[in-house]
Write a protein that holds these residues in place. Structure first.
Motif, mmCIF file in Angstrom:
data_model
loop_
_atom_site.group_PDB
_atom_site.id
_atom_site.type_symbol
_atom_site.label_atom_id
_atom_site.label_comp_id
_atom_site.label_asym_id
_atom_site.label_seq_id
_atom_site.Cartn_x
_atom_site.Cartn_y
_atom_site.Cartn_z
ATOM 1 N N ALA A 76 0.831 -1.208 0.000
ATOM 2 C CA ALA A 76 0.000 0.000 0.000
ATOM 3 C C ALA A 76 0.861 1.252 0.000
ATOM 4 C CB ALA A 76 -0.929 -0.012 1.217
ATOM 5 N N GLY A 77 1.988 1.195 0.729
ATOM 6 C CA GLY A 77 2.897 2.340 0.737
ATOM 7 C C GLY A 77 3.507 2.596 -0.626
ATOM 8 N N GLU A 78 3.858 1.518 -1.334
ATOM 9 C CA GLU A 78 4.404 1.677 -2.686
ATOM 10 C C GLU A 78 3.365 2.261 -3.634
ATOM 11 O OE1 GLU A 78 5.734 -2.200 -3.669
ATOM 12 O OE2 GLU A 78 7.515 -2.136 -2.375
ATOM 13 N N GLN A 79 2.115 1.801 -3.484
ATOM 14 C CA GLN A 79 1.048 2.356 -4.310
ATOM 15 C C GLN A 79 0.851 3.835 -4.013
ATOM 16 O OE1 GLN A 79 -2.823 0.709 -3.610
ATOM 17 N NE2 GLN A 79 -3.648 1.453 -5.552
ATOM 18 N N ARG A 80 0.880 4.172 -2.722
ATOM 19 C CA ARG A 80 0.743 5.579 -2.327
ATOM 20 C C ARG A 80 1.877 6.421 -2.919
ATOM 21 N NH1 ARG A 80 2.649 6.037 3.364
ATOM 22 N NH2 ARG A 80 4.556 5.740 2.146
ATOM 23 N N ASP A 81 3.109 5.936 -2.826
ATOM 24 C CA ASP A 81 4.255 6.681 -3.360
ATOM 25 C C ASP A 81 4.151 6.848 -4.872
ATOM 26 O OD1 ASP A 81 5.236 6.801 -0.800
ATOM 27 O OD2 ASP A 81 6.653 5.124 -1.060
ATOM 28 N N ALA A 82 3.665 5.804 -5.564
ATOM 29 C CA ALA A 82 3.519 5.891 -7.019
ATOM 30 C C ALA A 82 2.485 6.944 -7.404
ATOM 31 C CB ALA A 82 3.128 4.531 -7.596
ATOM 32 N N VAL A 83 1.380 6.976 -6.667
ATOM 33 C CA VAL A 83 0.342 7.976 -6.956
ATOM 34 C C VAL A 83 0.854 9.384 -6.674
ATOM 35 C CG1 VAL A 83 -1.937 8.819 -6.281
ATOM 36 C CG2 VAL A 83 -1.553 6.370 -6.593
ATOM 37 N N LEU A 84 1.575 9.554 -5.578
ATOM 38 C CA LEU A 84 2.117 10.881 -5.263
ATOM 39 C C LEU A 84 3.148 11.321 -6.297
ATOM 40 C CD1 LEU A 84 2.519 10.637 -1.374
ATOM 41 C CD2 LEU A 84 0.762 11.832 -2.681
ATOM 42 N N HIS A 85 3.956 10.370 -6.774
ATOM 43 C CA HIS A 85 4.914 10.705 -7.832
ATOM 44 C C HIS A 85 4.182 11.130 -9.100
ATOM 45 C CE1 HIS A 85 8.530 10.588 -10.275
ATOM 46 N NE2 HIS A 85 7.907 9.789 -11.123
ATOM 47 N N LEU A 86 3.119 10.392 -9.445
ATOM 48 C CA LEU A 86 2.321 10.761 -10.614
ATOM 49 C C LEU A 86 1.691 12.134 -10.434
ATOM 50 C CD1 LEU A 86 1.058 9.979 -13.342
ATOM 51 C CD2 LEU A 86 -0.818 8.916 -12.060
ATOM 52 N N ALA A 87 1.211 12.415 -9.220
ATOM 53 C CA ALA A 87 0.618 13.731 -8.952
ATOM 54 C C ALA A 87 1.633 14.843 -9.155
ATOM 55 C CB ALA A 87 0.068 13.766 -7.525
ATOM 56 N N THR A 88 2.864 14.609 -8.702
ATOM 57 C CA THR A 88 3.915 15.619 -8.877
ATOM 58 C C THR A 88 4.228 15.837 -10.345
ATOM 59 O OG1 THR A 88 4.894 15.036 -6.742
ATOM 60 C CG2 THR A 88 6.290 16.212 -8.307
ATOM 61 N N VAL A 89 4.355 14.738 -11.095
ATOM 62 C CA VAL A 89 4.682 14.854 -12.521
ATOM 63 C C VAL A 89 3.570 15.571 -13.274
ATOM 64 C CG1 VAL A 89 5.055 13.545 -14.639
ATOM 65 C CG2 VAL A 89 6.189 12.836 -12.529
ATOM 66 N N LEU A 90 2.324 15.156 -13.048
ATOM 67 C CA LEU A 90 1.201 15.787 -13.754
ATOM 68 C C LEU A 90 1.048 17.252 -13.357
ATOM 69 C CD1 LEU A 90 -1.501 12.957 -13.664
ATOM 70 C CD2 LEU A 90 -0.039 13.650 -15.573
ATOM 71 N N GLY A 91 1.257 17.549 -12.078
ATOM 72 C CA GLY A 91 1.169 18.943 -11.641
ATOM 73 C C GLY A 91 2.226 19.814 -12.297
ATOM 74 N N LEU A 92 3.451 19.299 -12.371
ATOM 75 C CA LEU A 92 4.529 20.061 -13.003
ATOM 76 C C LEU A 92 4.282 20.243 -14.487
ATOM 77 C CD1 LEU A 92 7.686 18.571 -11.237
ATOM 78 C CD2 LEU A 92 6.734 20.867 -10.970
ATOM 79 N N LEU A 93 3.820 19.184 -15.154
ATOM 80 C CA LEU A 93 3.540 19.296 -16.587
ATOM 81 C C LEU A 93 2.430 20.304 -16.845
ATOM 82 C CD1 LEU A 93 3.752 15.584 -17.787
ATOM 83 C CD2 LEU A 93 5.387 17.420 -18.228
ATOM 84 N N THR A 94 1.393 20.241 -16.026
ATOM 85 C CA THR A 94 0.279 21.179 -16.197
ATOM 86 C C THR A 94 0.731 22.622 -16.010
ATOM 87 O OG1 THR A 94 -1.282 19.506 -15.399
ATOM 88 C CG2 THR A 94 -2.031 21.790 -15.380
ATOM 89 N N ALA A 95 1.637 22.832 -15.071
ATOM 90 C CA ALA A 95 2.100 24.197 -14.805
ATOM 91 C C ALA A 95 3.167 24.647 -15.786
ATOM 92 C CB ALA A 95 2.635 24.288 -13.372
ATOM 93 N N LEU A 96 4.112 23.769 -16.111
ATOM 94 C CA LEU A 96 5.296 24.194 -16.858
ATOM 95 C C LEU A 96 5.070 24.284 -18.362
ATOM 96 C CD1 LEU A 96 8.184 22.331 -15.012
ATOM 97 C CD2 LEU A 96 7.522 24.724 -14.852
ATOM 98 N N LEU A 97 4.309 23.363 -18.936
ATOM 99 C CA LEU A 97 4.158 23.372 -20.395
ATOM 100 C C LEU A 97 3.572 24.687 -20.915
ATOM 101 C CD1 LEU A 97 3.094 19.710 -21.274
ATOM 102 C CD2 LEU A 97 5.302 20.835 -21.618
ATOM 103 N N PRO A 98 2.431 25.159 -20.380
ATOM 104 C CA PRO A 98 1.932 26.462 -20.849
ATOM 105 C C PRO A 98 2.896 27.605 -20.557
ATOM 106 C CG PRO A 98 0.234 25.282 -19.630
ATOM 107 C CD PRO A 98 1.523 24.558 -19.387
#
Length: 205
Positions: A95-117
């Motif tokens: 469950a901890g690995e799943q949580r870490d994977a989701v948080l990593h995905l959240a960071t990547v998607l958040g950065l892409l959403t902010a940085l690309l535009p």
């Protein structure tokens, strides 16, 4: 290198464009944070499950340690509880690995959403402003030289719409070829005005 035009109309457009670029940056950062928060929220069930499994494993080990001292069946019960605790710990790690994977995905998607535009809009805007600054700097230098008016007038003939050129003279190209001082000066002023650059009065004489 100039940052803004001398003439109010062009300078206002530049300020408005820069302000719009800044608004895009702010909106992109806010959107990136919203995306990060939304995706990170998916990790909450996994986090709660991991915390619960860890607490269960700790409780089972503690209970096993206490019951291990009981006569006859103490070792058997303690072994069973320890194996159960190991299983709970494995679930907690998963469950901890799943949580870490989701948080990593959240960071990547958040950065892409902010940085690309931001990279796109700011990159285009910076290129536009640098190109204008270089042209305005060159125009100011040319306006201060003897032959600069002819160069600026030629640029006006190449870049300005026909109706604008005809407002200067019925035959602006002919006036430039023959070296008509009035036509050349007016065409040069036309190019300077298009760039938002104010002519130094002394340069005209």
């Amino acid at each position: 290198m100039p940052l803004y035009a001398d003439l109010p109309a062009r300078r206002t457009r530049q300020v408005v464009g820069d302000a719009g670029c800044l608004l895009v940056v702010v909106a992109s950062v806010l959107a990136g944070r919203a995306v990060h928060a939304a995706v990170a929220g998916v990790a909450d069930p996994a986090r709660r499950f991991a915390d619960g499994s860890t607490a269960l494993a700790d409780g089972l080990r503690s209970t096993g340690g206490s019951l291990g001292r009981a006569p006859l069946v103490g070792d058997d019960v303690a072994g069973l509880l320890d194996r159960s605790a190991d299983s709970a710990a494995s679930l907690a790690r998963a469950a901890g690995e799943q949580r870490d994977a989701v948080l990593h995905l959240a960071t990547v998607l958040g950065l892409l959403t902010a940085l690309l535009p931001v990279l796109l809009v700011v990159g285009v805007r910076v290129v536009q402003r640098l190109r204008w600054a270089a042209r305005a700097r060159d125009a100011r230098r040319l306006a201060g030289t003897a032959a600069g008016d002819r160069v600026l007038a030629l640029r006006a003939l190449q870049r300005r719409p026909g109706r604008v050129l005809l407002a200067v003279d019925p035959d602006p190209a002919g006036g430039w070829l023959t070296g008509d001082a009035r036509v050349v000066a007016d065409l040069a002023d036309l190019e300077l005005a298009a760039l938002g650059v104010r002519r130094v009065t002394a340069a005209r004489t």
